[in-house]
Structures are given as C-alpha cells and as structure tokens.
Motif scaffolding. Structure first.
Motif, PDB file in Angstrom:
ATOM      1  N   THR A  41       0.846  -1.193   0.000  1.00 19.85           N
ATOM      2  CA  THR A  41       0.000   0.000   0.000  1.00 19.85           C
ATOM      3  C   THR A  41       0.879   1.241   0.000  1.00 19.85           C
ATOM      4  N   ALA A  42       0.277   2.366  -0.373  1.00 23.49           N
ATOM      5  CA  ALA A  42       0.998   3.641  -0.340  1.00 23.49           C
ATOM      6  C   ALA A  42      -0.005   4.765  -0.125  1.00 23.49           C
ATOM      7  N   ASN A  43       0.464   5.839   0.507  1.00 18.15           N
ATOM      8  CA  ASN A  43      -0.448   6.937   0.814  1.00 18.15           C
ATOM      9  C   ASN A  43       0.329   8.247   0.937  1.00 18.15           C
ATOM     10  N   ILE A  44      -0.304   9.319   0.466  1.00 21.05           N
ATOM     11  CA  ILE A  44       0.145  10.676   0.772  1.00 21.05           C
ATOM     12  C   ILE A  44      -0.817  11.208   1.820  1.00 21.05           C
ATOM     13  N   GLY A  45      -0.302  11.516   3.008  1.00 25.75           N
ATOM     14  CA  GLY A  45      -1.181  11.842   4.124  1.00 25.75           C
ATOM     15  C   GLY A  45      -1.193  13.286   4.558  1.00 25.75           C
ATOM     16  N   VAL A  46      -0.094  14.030   4.323  1.00 29.18           N
ATOM     17  CA  VAL A  46      -0.004  15.415   4.807  1.00 29.18           C
ATOM     18  C   VAL A  46       0.600  16.286   3.717  1.00 29.18           C
ATOM     19  N   ILE A  47      -0.055  17.433   3.434  1.00 32.59           N
ATOM     20  CA  ILE A  47       0.474  18.416   2.483  1.00 32.59           C
ATOM     21  C   ILE A  47       0.392  19.793   3.136  1.00 32.59           C
ATOM     22  N   ASN A  48       1.506  20.493   3.202  1.00 32.91           N
ATOM     23  CA  ASN A  48       1.540  21.843   3.765  1.00 32.91           C
ATOM     24  C   ASN A  48       2.257  22.790   2.811  1.00 32.91           C
ATOM     25  N   GLY A  49       1.668  23.969   2.620  1.00 34.29           N
ATOM     26  CA  GLY A  49       2.335  24.954   1.772  1.00 34.29           C
ATOM     27  C   GLY A  49       1.487  26.170   1.516  1.00 34.29           C
ATOM     28  N   GLY A  50       2.144  27.228   1.069  1.00 35.28           N
ATOM     29  CA  GLY A  50       1.445  28.455   0.732  1.00 35.28           C
ATOM     30  C   GLY A  50       1.267  29.391   1.908  1.00 35.28           C
ATOM     31  N   SER A  51       1.169  30.695   1.592  1.00 34.20           N
ATOM     32  CA  SER A  51       1.016  31.698   2.647  1.00 34.20           C
ATOM     33  C   SER A  51      -0.094  32.700   2.356  1.00 34.20           C
ATOM     34  N   ALA A  52      -0.431  32.904   1.075  1.00 36.31           N
ATOM     35  CA  ALA A  52      -1.472  33.869   0.717  1.00 36.31           C
ATOM     36  C   ALA A  52      -1.960  33.574  -0.701  1.00 36.31           C
ATOM     37  N   THR A  53      -3.181  34.001  -1.011  1.00 35.13           N
ATOM     38  CA  THR A  53      -3.749  33.726  -2.335  1.00 35.13           C
ATOM     39  C   THR A  53      -3.095  34.541  -3.437  1.00 35.13           C
ATOM     40  N   ASN A  54      -2.457  35.664  -3.072  1.00 35.87           N
ATOM     41  CA  ASN A  54      -1.859  36.516  -4.103  1.00 35.87           C
ATOM     42  C   ASN A  54      -0.364  36.276  -4.277  1.00 35.87           C
ATOM     43  N   ILE A  55       0.116  35.157  -3.724  1.00 36.04           N
ATOM     44  CA  ILE A  55       1.530  34.805  -3.875  1.00 36.04           C
ATOM     45  C   ILE A  55       1.631  33.403  -4.476  1.00 36.04           C
ATOM     46  N   VAL A  56       2.376  33.287  -5.565  1.00 38.17           N
ATOM     47  CA  VAL A  56       2.652  31.967  -6.116  1.00 38.17           C
ATOM     48  C   VAL A  56       3.479  31.194  -5.092  1.00 38.17           C
ATOM     49  N   CYS A  57       2.966  30.040  -4.678  1.00 39.95           N
ATOM     50  CA  CYS A  57       3.595  29.248  -3.605  1.00 39.95           C
ATOM     51  C   CYS A  57       4.934  28.683  -4.058  1.00 39.95           C
ATOM     52  N   ASP A  58       5.972  28.908  -3.236  1.00 44.78           N
ATOM     53  CA  ASP A  58       7.308  28.444  -3.621  1.00 44.78           C
ATOM     54  C   ASP A  58       7.788  27.245  -2.807  1.00 44.78           C
ATOM     55  N   ARG A  59       6.971  26.766  -1.873  1.00 44.14           N
ATOM     56  CA  ARG A  59       7.440  25.641  -1.049  1.00 44.14           C
ATOM     57  C   ARG A  59       6.248  24.805  -0.560  1.00 44.14           C
ATOM     58  N   VAL A  60       6.327  23.527  -0.769  1.00 42.76           N
ATOM     59  CA  VAL A  60       5.319  22.588  -0.258  1.00 42.76           C
ATOM     60  C   VAL A  60       6.049  21.414   0.390  1.00 42.76           C
ATOM     61  N   GLU A  61       5.581  21.036   1.567  1.00 41.58           N
ATOM     62  CA  GLU A  61       6.114  19.855   2.248  1.00 41.58           C
ATOM     63  C   GLU A  61       5.059  18.756   2.230  1.00 41.58           C
ATOM     64  N   ILE A  62       5.483  17.566   1.902  1.00 47.33           N
ATOM     65  CA  ILE A  62       4.573  16.432   1.782  1.00 47.33           C
ATOM     66  C   ILE A  62       5.090  15.265   2.622  1.00 47.33           C
ATOM     67  N   GLU A  63       4.171  14.636   3.362  1.00 50.20           N
ATOM     68  CA  GLU A  63       4.509  13.442   4.131  1.00 50.20           C
ATOM     69  C   GLU A  63       3.645  12.286   3.649  1.00 50.20           C
ATOM     70  N   GLY A  64       4.270  11.158   3.467  1.00 50.93           N
ATOM     71  CA  GLY A  64       3.547   9.978   3.009  1.00 50.93           C
ATOM     72  C   GLY A  64       4.212   8.712   3.490  1.00 50.93           C
ATOM     73  N   GLU A  65       3.768   7.604   2.958  1.00 47.63           N
ATOM     74  CA  GLU A  65       4.331   6.324   3.356  1.00 47.63           C
ATOM     75  C   GLU A  65       4.141   5.301   2.246  1.00 47.63           C
TER      76      GLU A  65
END
Length: 370
Positions: A223-247
């Motif tokens: 099995t495999a899963n992506i469980g956590v996604i974090n990123g972005g700071s505001a709607t008017n800024i193109v997001c430059d960093r996303v952190e992803i946790e999975g297994e």
C-alpha cells in the motif's frame, strides 16, 4: 475462570484515564500500582527520556514454576486523539465511546485483558513459566516506546502482543515494513495577480507528482499513501514551497523498494517538468516480519485455541505494531486479536464477550508454552 464483572470494571476505570502519546504518566502510575498490588515489582525504563515523554515503558517480571521458555506479554498505554475526557458507555455486551472521543480500547483493552489473566493465574495457582509484562508508550506515533525499550531486561523467547482487531483466535503472523516519506518541493514566488508567469508553483508541482503516483492498494502485500500536504502563505503569492509526508508499506522488501522509487521518480519528473526542485527523503519506520506455519509459536497458539474451543487463524495484516519491533529483536512474536472495532474513530467499540474470550485465550497460551 475469568471474572467478567471485574474485567469490565477495570477496563472502564482505565479508559477514563487520559493517556495520549508521550503523556502516559497517569496511566503508567495506575498500572504500576495495579501490578504492585498483585505482588510484583514493576519498573520503568528510560524510553520516555529518549523521546521527550512523561514516562517510560513498564517492564514487570512474573516468576514461574515451570521450566519452559519465558513469554513476553505486551500492550501499549497510549491512545490517539480525540482522547481527552473519554466517557465509555456500556450497551448490553458492547462498550463504546459516547461519540465525542475515541473509546481507547486500542489498546487499553489489551492492558485490561493482561491484568485479568495475571489475576486468574494467581488466584487459581495455575502453573506456568516466567512471564515478562511490557506496557509500552508512544506506540501510536511510530512504535517509539518499543523502539527505545531497554532490551537488556528482556529474555523471553516468545512474544504475544494484544493489539489487533478481528475475531478472537486470530493472530497476525505477517506484517509489512513501512518507509516514511518526506518531500520538500521548491518553486519560485511571484505576485499571483501581476506577474504569475514569473513564478513557479510548488503546489502545481505537487499536484502533478501526486496525480501520477500509484497510491492506495497497490497489490495484496503493498500500500501507499500521501497523508499530509503543507504549503502556501497567501492567495496573491505563487507558492514556492510545499512539504509532503507519506508512506509506503509492503510485506515484500523488493516491492517496498520499488514503490518508494516510483514515488520519488514522480516527484522528480514533476519538478523537472515545471522547472522546480525537490528534496526527497525516506526512512524505515519499522521492519516486516513473517512467521512460518511450522514455527513453535504457532503450535502453542493452535493448542491454546483448541483448549478454549476457538478456531485459530494465522492472518496477514497491512498494519504495523510493536510486534514488528519485538520480532526484529529476535523475539518470535505475534499480534493477537482482542476484538476491538472502528478504532481511531469516535465510533470505536468493543465486545465484553470478546475481551473475556481474549483473556481465556491468553491464559491458555501461557499454560501451553512448552
């Protein structure tokens, strides 16, 4: 021989104690008192100090009178959220949550069954070999208690972990390895309204990568899963960093490695396509184990089940437990069902009859060690 009323009363008493991972102090103190009241000398190891918790694992030796291999009987003290202020409700043969929290049967039912088994052995002067009791901490956050246990104090040959769902008489004899996955996707910031073309969206890279991954049930062992996604700071800024946790998990090491490589390649291809970058890290969370049908521990379980009138069944599981760690330390171990259902939810419940049968089965297991 199992005292149904006493078993229920003890379970209700214990599940009312708050015992989230790393915050098991009250549970630990209560269990040490109960073991001491039975005439034993429970001790704590230093696992809590190693992981930043309030207490360590409880290790307690019960001296036997039979010259047979020692057994390790374990359950974990911690519970998941929402687990503060639990109010168990008895509804006929079922004990359930009141719907606002988990019940905590995972794994306080295992703790209660072990305590009842010890009382029955003592009251009825049942002959047995040495028993080692281990009540572990922080199982729910990565088997941290078992991983940091002081194994210099453990000499048991067989391990019986009471921490599984399913009908009583089942034992998990195959379980997967798990790779924990952490990815950092890097793009480029820009004003989303004025010059979006000058930005590189880390969110777009993440979406591209995840949408091309094989996730969920890969095959009967993997099995495999992506469980956590974090990123972005505001709607008017193109997001430059996303952190992803999975297994990724598999009972076959080659399949685990292939799935992990596949997930890494999906991130790398997406980053290249969008002119971004990715940092991909993986860590083995716990190793797999597999016990053959001719193993001595299986013969013990079969004999114990027959004596109790249970149908023994050796099963494979997709979950990890302290059982993985004990096997990796050379202690032949299985994960026994105690009948809990809908765990990790506010609908969690357990059958009193199942707990009673689980205690009878555990007593029979201890009697049948040769």
């Amino acid at each position: 021989m199992v005292n149904r009323t006493r078993l229920v009363d003890e379970f209700i008493e214990l599940v009312k104690i708050d015992s989230l991972s790393r915050k098991e102090r009250k549970m630990c103190d209560a269990l040490k008192q109960k073991l001491a009241a039975l005439g034993y000398s429970p001790a704590e190891d230093d696992a809590g100090e190693k992981i930043g918790g309030e207490c360590g694992n409880i290790i307690c030796n019960v001296k036997g009178s039979k010259a047979v291999p020692a057994v390790l009987i374990t359950a974990h003290m911690d519970t998941v959220v929402p687990g503060i202020g639990k109010k168990p409700v008895i509804d006929g043969d079922i004990i359930r949550s009141d719907g606002t929290t988990i019940l905590g049967g995972d794994d306080i039912s295992g703790v209660a069954v072990i305590l009842e088994a010890l009382k029955v052995l003592k009251e009825n002067n049942i002959q047995h070999g040495d028993i080692q009791i281990a009540f572990t901490i922080a199982e729910e956050i990565g088997l941290m208690g078992a991983k940091n246990m002081d194994f210099s104090k453990i000499y048991a040959k067989y391990g019986f972990i009471l921490d599984s769902d399913g009908k009583i008489g089942c034992a998990a004899v195959n379980a997967p390895s798990q790779n924990k996955i952490h990815a950092v996707i890097k793009g480029k910031t820009a004003h989303a309204g004025i010059e979006p073309e000058n930005g590189i969206s880390a969110i777009s890279i993440a979406a591209d990568a995840v949408s091309n991954m094989r996730l969920g049930r890969i095959d009967e062992e993997t099995t495999a899963n992506i469980g956590v996604i974090n990123g972005g700071s505001a709607t008017n800024i193109v997001c430059d960093r996303v952190e992803i946790e999975g297994e990724a998990r598999s009972r076959q090491q080659s399949k685990l490695e292939a799935q992990t490589i596949h997930m890494k390649e999906c991130f790398e291809k997406a980053a290249e396509k969008w002119n971004g970058q990715v940092e991909f890290n993986t860590q083995l969370e716990y190793p797999s184990f597999s016990i053959g049908k001719e193993a001595d521990i299986i013969k013990i379980l079969e004999a114990a089940a027959a004596k109790c009138g249970l149908d023994f069944e050796a099963i494979s599981t997709g979950g990890g437990s302290d059982t993985n760690i004990f096997n990796s330390k050379g202690i032949e171990s299985v994960d026994l069902s105690i009948g809990m259902t809908m765990v990790h939810s506010v609908n969690e419940q357990i059958s009193i009859t199942d707990m009673e049968k689980a205690a009878e089965f555990l007593i029979s297991i201890i009697e049948n060690v040769k």
